[in-house]
Scaffold this active site. Structure first.
Site, PDB file in Angstrom:
ATOM      1  N   GLU A 124       1.030  -0.896  -0.073  1.00 11.39           N
ATOM      2  CA  GLU A 124       0.262  -0.098   0.118  1.00 11.39           C
ATOM      3  C   GLU A 124       0.834   1.370   0.076  1.00 11.39           C
ATOM      4  O   GLU A 124       1.396   1.587   0.990  1.00 11.39           O
ATOM      5  CB  GLU A 124      -0.964   0.044   1.258  1.00 11.39           C
ATOM      6  CG  GLU A 124      -1.953   1.148   1.054  1.00 11.39           C
ATOM      7  CD  GLU A 124      -2.971   1.226   2.148  1.00 11.39           C
ATOM      8  OE1 GLU A 124      -3.977   1.880   2.226  1.00 11.39           O
ATOM      9  OE2 GLU A 124      -2.657   0.439   3.560  1.00 11.39           O
ATOM     10  N   ALA A 135      -2.545   8.112   6.138  1.00  9.20           N
ATOM     11  CA  ALA A 135      -1.499   7.958   6.990  1.00  9.20           C
ATOM     12  C   ALA A 135      -0.272   7.373   6.307  1.00  9.20           C
ATOM     13  O   ALA A 135       0.273   6.481   6.731  1.00  9.20           O
ATOM     14  CB  ALA A 135      -1.901   6.944   8.302  1.00  9.20           C
ATOM     15  N   ASN A 214     -12.812   5.553   1.868  1.00  7.74           N
ATOM     16  CA  ASN A 214     -11.687   6.281   2.453  1.00  7.74           C
ATOM     17  C   ASN A 214     -10.543   6.458   1.527  1.00  7.74           C
ATOM     18  O   ASN A 214     -10.058   5.706   0.875  1.00  7.74           O
ATOM     19  CB  ASN A 214     -11.340   5.229   3.634  1.00  7.74           C
ATOM     20  CG  ASN A 214     -12.232   5.201   4.537  1.00  7.74           C
ATOM     21  OD1 ASN A 214     -12.339   5.759   5.633  1.00  7.74           O
ATOM     22  ND2 ASN A 214     -12.924   3.914   4.701  1.00  7.74           N
ATOM     23  N   ARG A 222     -22.808  15.640  -9.467  1.00  6.89           N
ATOM     24  CA  ARG A 222     -22.230  15.753 -10.667  1.00  6.89           C
ATOM     25  C   ARG A 222     -20.733  15.300 -10.919  1.00  6.89           C
ATOM     26  O   ARG A 222     -20.251  15.040 -12.065  1.00  6.89           O
ATOM     27  CB  ARG A 222     -22.176  17.425 -10.751  1.00  6.89           C
ATOM     28  CG  ARG A 222     -23.635  18.121 -10.848  1.00  6.89           C
ATOM     29  CD  ARG A 222     -23.523  19.743 -10.960  1.00  6.89           C
ATOM     30  NE  ARG A 222     -24.870  20.196 -11.063  1.00  6.89           N
ATOM     31  CZ  ARG A 222     -25.289  20.736  -9.912  1.00  6.89           C
ATOM     32  NH1 ARG A 222     -24.359  20.898  -8.989  1.00  6.89           N
ATOM     33  NH2 ARG A 222     -26.512  21.168  -9.775  1.00  6.89           N
ATOM     34  N   ASP A 269      -7.674  -3.523   7.666  1.00  6.01           N
ATOM     35  CA  ASP A 269      -6.735  -2.467   7.567  1.00  6.01           C
ATOM     36  C   ASP A 269      -6.081  -2.277   9.108  1.00  6.01           C
ATOM     37  O   ASP A 269      -5.705  -1.143   9.561  1.00  6.01           O
ATOM     38  CB  ASP A 269      -7.366  -1.334   7.190  1.00  6.01           C
ATOM     39  CG  ASP A 269      -6.398  -0.138   6.709  1.00  6.01           C
ATOM     40  OD1 ASP A 269      -5.176  -0.451   6.397  1.00  6.01           O
ATOM     41  OD2 ASP A 269      -6.496   1.179   6.667  1.00  6.01           O
TER      42      ASP A 269
END
Length: 380
Positions: A124, A135, A214, A222, A269
Site C-alpha cells: 500500500e 496515514a 476512505n 455531478r 486495515d
C-alpha cells in the site's frame, strides 16, 4: 490422540447454505467427507455456528507488532494475534517507505509466505496521491513508475498478491497493466481520480477498490468520482472496513447494496494496536495515537488504519447491519480467498480443503478457532 474430529450440533455454513445441527469432519489438516471410526466427537452448544476461517487481504499488524517494520518474530506475533480472532489466513500489508526499504521488507515477508505463515504481500504505497495520502508520509510518495513497480514484484519472489496505487498519476495505467500481466492484484486506492479515470484503470485491469470511500473523493451528483465507478463495475471487488469508525452504517449499506455479497471483501486495515490496546505507535515513519480503539496520526489527526479484528467485523455485520450470515461468510472468507487464488484450499467448509474454521456462539461471539486441523482457540 486421534487426529480426526467431528464437530457436531452447530449450524454449519456451507457454500450451498446453512445446515442446522450440522457436522464438520476434520481428518488431520483437512476437512473430510466421511468420519473415520476413531474420530473424536466434539458436541457444540445449540445455537452455535461453524463458519470458514476468516481471510484478511489488507492488514498491517496487530498485537503490538508491525508487518511494515517489525522483525520476523514481530510479524509472527501479529499473525498469531489475528488468528486468535478468527483470521486463519492473512496477507501482510506494508505502508509507504523508501523503495530499497520496501524491497527489503518484501524479501523478509516472502520468506514467511513461503513457510505458510502469511498468504502473501500487499504493497500500500508509495505510488499514491499526495491529495489522498491518509496515514502515509508525503515526502516518500512517488508516481507509479512501472520499473519501480516491477522492482517490488521481483523482490517479493512471487509472493506479491496486491499493490494499491493511484492510477490517475503518471505511469498509473501502465503499472496496472504490468501488475495484471504478473498476476498481482491492481487495487485502486488513495486516489484523487475522476469517474472517467477510474473507468480507464478498471479497463486496464484493476480489480479491487482499496478501503472504499476512505482516501478518495466523496461521491458527488455531478462529479461521481471513483466511488461510483468502483461500485457499478462487476469486475471490481470493494474492500470495506466495518468498524463503525471508517464508515457510517448508511455508507456501508449503500456499498453492500450495490456491490452485493459477491463483490465485497471485509478487511481490517489493522495496525499494531489491533488486539493490543490504546497508546502510541509507529505506522511506517509516522507516529500514531490510539484512543478508545481509534487510531489517528499525532500530526494532523488523519485516521491511521484500524484496531479492528475480523471477528468484530463479522458480529457487527450480522447484528448491526443485519446482513445474512451466509452473505457475511462470503465477504469475509470466500471472496478474499478467491481474490488470492486460494479458494481451492481455503474460504469454505468443503471436503479436501484446509480445516480452517471458526466457532461462534448464538450472539456471534468467537468461541473457537481451528487452523489446519489444530485448535488455535479451543471451544469453551
Amino acid at each position: 490422540m486421534a487426529t480426526s474430529k467431528v464437530l457436531a450440533g452447530a449450524q454449519v455454513v456451507l457454500p450451498t447454505g446453512t445446515v442446522p445441527n450440522g457436522r464438520v469432519i476434520v481428518d488431520g489438516t483437512r476437512i473430510a467427507g466421511s468420519s473415520p471410526q476413531d474420530a473424536a466427537v466434539i458436541d457444540l452448544a445449540p445455537g452455535h455456528w461453524v463458519v470458514p476461517g476468516f481471510v484478511d487481504i489488507h492488514n498491517h499488524g496487530g498485537g503490538g507488532a508491525s508487518f511494515t517494520s517489525g522483525t520476523v518474530d514481530d510479524v509472527l506475533k501479529g499473525v498469531h494475534t489475528h488468528r486468535l480472532h478468527g483470521t486463519t489466513t492473512v496477507v501482510a500489508s506494508t505502508v509507504t517507505g523508501e523503495m530499497d526499504f520496501l524491497a527489503q521488507r518484501a524479501g523478509l515477508l516472502s520468506e514467511l509466505a513461503e513457510q505458510g505463515d502469511i498468504a502473501g504481500i500487499h504493497f500500500e504505497g508509495p505510488f499514491i496521491s499526495p491529495c489522498r495520502k491518509g496515514a502515509h508520509s508525503e515526502a516518500l510518495l512517488r508516481d507509479p513508475d512501472p520499473a519501480e513497480v516491477r522492482k517490488l514484484i521481483d523482490a517479493a519472489r512471487g509472493r506479491a498478491k496486491m499493490l494499491t496505487l493511484a492510477t490517475e498519476l503518471p505511469g498509473g495505467i501502465d503499472s496496472v497493466r504490468l501488475l495484471a500481466e504478473h498476476g498481482v492484484i491492481a487495487a485502486i486506492g488513495h486516489t484523487d481520480a475522476t469517474y472517467e479515470q477510474t473507468v480507464q484503470a478498471i479497463d486496464a485491469g484493476a480489480t479491487v477498490a482499496t478501503h472504499l470511500y476512505n482516501a478518495m473523493p466523496a461521491l458527488g451528483h455531478r462529479a461521481p468520482g471513483p466511488i461510483a465507478a468502483l461500485l457499478e463495475d462487476e469486475r471490481i471487488t470493494v474492500e470495506l472496513i466495518n468498524d463503525g469508525t471508517h464508515l457510517h452504517p448508511a455508507a456501508f449499506q449503500l456499498a453492500f447494496h450495490h456491490a452485493g455479497a459477491a463483490r465485497t471483501a471485509l478487511i481490517t486495515d489493522a495496525m499494531d494496536a489491533a488486539g493490543f490496546g490504546d497508546g502510541r505507535y509507529m505506522l511506517g515513519p509516522l507516529e500514531v495515537e490510539v484512543q478508545d480503539s481509534v487510531a489517528r496520526l499525532v500530526d494532523g489527526g488523519s485516521i491511521a488504519g484500524s484496531t479492528l479484528t475480523l471477528d468484530r467485523a463479522f458480529k457487527r455485520s450480522v447484528t448491526i447491519d443485519k446482513l445474512p450470515v451466509e452473505d457475511v461468510v462470503r465477504t469475509i472468507s470466500a471472496n478474499p480467498a478467491k481474490l488470492l487464488g486460494m479458494y481451492d484450499e481455503i474460504g469454505s467448509l468443503e471436503p479436501g480443503k484446509n480445516a480452517d474454521l471458526v466457532v461462534l456462539d448464538a450472539d456471534f461471539e468467537l468461541k473457537g478457532v481451528m487452523r489446519e486441523g489444530e485448535w488455535v482457540v479451543a471451544p469453551n
